[in-house]
Write a protein that holds these residues in place. Sequence first.
Motif, PDB file in Angstrom:
ATOM      1  N   LEU A  58       0.607 -14.097  44.948  1.00  7.13           N
ATOM      2  CA  LEU A  58       1.596 -13.736  43.938  1.00  7.13           C
ATOM      3  C   LEU A  58       1.094 -14.001  42.529  1.00  7.13           C
ATOM      4  O   LEU A  58       1.316 -13.198  41.627  1.00  7.13           O
ATOM      5  N   TRP A  97      -0.979  -8.004  47.452  1.00  7.57           N
ATOM      6  CA  TRP A  97       0.454  -8.132  47.711  1.00  7.57           C
ATOM      7  C   TRP A  97       0.869  -7.269  48.905  1.00  7.57           C
ATOM      8  O   TRP A  97       1.589  -7.720  49.790  1.00  7.57           O
ATOM      9  N   CYS A 120       8.261 -19.151  49.668  1.00 12.67           N
ATOM     10  CA  CYS A 120       8.459 -19.315  48.223  1.00 12.67           C
ATOM     11  C   CYS A 120       9.635 -20.233  47.912  1.00 12.67           C
ATOM     12  O   CYS A 120       9.617 -20.939  46.912  1.00 12.67           O
ATOM     13  N   CYS A 169       6.378 -14.628  38.751  1.00 10.55           N
ATOM     14  CA  CYS A 169       6.306 -14.432  40.200  1.00 10.55           C
ATOM     15  C   CYS A 169       7.642 -14.751  40.855  1.00 10.55           C
ATOM     16  O   CYS A 169       8.071 -14.050  41.776  1.00 10.55           O
TER      17      CYS A 169
END
Length: 101
Positions: free
Chosen positions: A37, A45, A61, A71
């Motif tokens: 990212l 990606w 994340c 990001c």
Amino acid sequence: MTKEECMAGLSDVIFWDMNRETADLDKHATQFIPRVLEYGTLNDWHLIRRYYGLGRIVEVCKGVRSLDPVCLSFVCTISDTNKEDYRCYHFRQLFPTLWNS
């Protein structure tokens, strides 16, 4: 997509401090996903999205302590989630920098 195909397609920039042959995408997802990212290309990606899926990327994340604000916004936008659900958002709020005050 297999692990080997994904590893072969990822940019060398992501592996600047590790050995590509010994890196494991499944064991170290919390290391690979933020790197892609923050430092990867659009192709990188697409590769990790096909390999992990959006659900796994969002899950990783949410637990990461540090993620670039751009990001974080990108992940929140494509997954339709709130920034408040992410650990990095709250961690950043705990330690504001003097020059951003």
